[in-house]
Design a protein around this motif. Sequence first.
Motif, PDB file in Angstrom:
ATOM      1  N   TYR A 225      60.740  28.294  70.031  1.00  0.00           N
ATOM      2  CA  TYR A 225      60.944  27.187  69.092  1.00  0.00           C
ATOM      3  C   TYR A 225      60.921  27.675  67.648  1.00  0.00           C
ATOM      4  O   TYR A 225      61.710  27.216  66.811  1.00  0.00           O
ATOM      5  N   ALA A 226      60.023  28.572  67.345  1.00  0.00           N
ATOM      6  CA  ALA A 226      59.953  29.102  65.978  1.00  0.00           C
ATOM      7  C   ALA A 226      61.241  29.834  65.615  1.00  0.00           C
ATOM      8  O   ALA A 226      61.763  29.670  64.502  1.00  0.00           O
TER       9      ALA A 226
ATOM     10  N   ASP B   4      52.739  29.316  76.697  1.00  0.00           N
ATOM     11  CA  ASP B   4      52.590  28.726  75.371  1.00  0.00           C
ATOM     12  C   ASP B   4      53.143  29.644  74.285  1.00  0.00           C
ATOM     13  O   ASP B   4      53.838  29.195  73.365  1.00  0.00           O
ATOM     14  N   LYS B   5      52.837  30.922  74.388  1.00  0.00           N
ATOM     15  CA  LYS B   5      53.311  31.864  73.371  1.00  0.00           C
ATOM     16  C   LYS B   5      54.834  31.997  73.405  1.00  0.00           C
ATOM     17  O   LYS B   5      55.474  32.023  72.348  1.00  0.00           O
TER      18      LYS B   5
ATOM     19  N   LYS C  77      67.905  25.696  72.548  1.00  0.00           N
ATOM     20  CA  LYS C  77      66.626  25.189  73.041  1.00  0.00           C
ATOM     21  C   LYS C  77      66.684  25.011  74.553  1.00  0.00           C
ATOM     22  O   LYS C  77      65.721  25.296  75.255  1.00  0.00           O
TER      23      LYS C  77
ATOM     24  N   ASP D 109      56.337  28.811  71.994  1.00  0.00           N
ATOM     25  CA  ASP D 109      56.132  28.763  70.540  1.00  0.00           C
ATOM     26  C   ASP D 109      57.090  29.697  69.811  1.00  0.00           C
ATOM     27  O   ASP D 109      57.702  29.314  68.797  1.00  0.00           O
ATOM     28  N   TYR D 110      57.240  30.922  70.300  1.00  0.00           N
ATOM     29  CA  TYR D 110      58.145  31.865  69.655  1.00  0.00           C
ATOM     30  C   TYR D 110      59.597  31.425  69.783  1.00  0.00           C
ATOM     31  O   TYR D 110      60.389  31.586  68.845  1.00  0.00           O
TER      32      TYR D 110
END
Length: 186
Positions: A56-57, A49-50, A3, A53-54
């Motif tokens: 973290y996903a 943002d994308k 992370k 998000d990816y």
Amino acid sequence: MSKTKGFLAGTIFGGLVAAAGYGYYKMLTVEQQADLKAKFDDTVADVRDKVVDYSYAATDAVASVREKADDFVSDKSYAFDTKVADLKASAEDKSAELREKADDLIASAQEKAADLRSQANDLKNQVKSDETDDSEEDIVLSPTDDALDSETFEELTEASAEPEILNPNVGLSQTEVKGLSDLSEK
């Protein structure tokens, strides 16, 4: 730990794009800056943002699958090793797919940044060409110009306009001049 790496990569990428954009941004007019700022802010926010998000996903998916695989191995006997290997392979596949999507988003962001740079260069060139056009309109006369003989220049310098002296003791209400409040009532 992954992370942290994802966050640092996003921060470095955002910093590089911001530094390049800021240089071009300062060369534009105020209106162009506002327009470009709005476009750039929207694009950067969407891409950031994308990517986050990816990232973290992907991190969550990999951690979840590994955790399930470790639990499964500890609870079951050695006979299920093939299933564990399949789960790990699917986790790696998902991770690879998510990395691929993140790479595509980064490439898209770089393309958009390049487009914005080219727009900024076009605007900069347009502004420069407008500045050169304005400089051709200035006319300066001096007594040494061939088009202006010395008699004409002397006539222009000798001609004087008489200043109008206003009476400081008389206000607008005592004259026939209309004030701003009179004009705004109509």
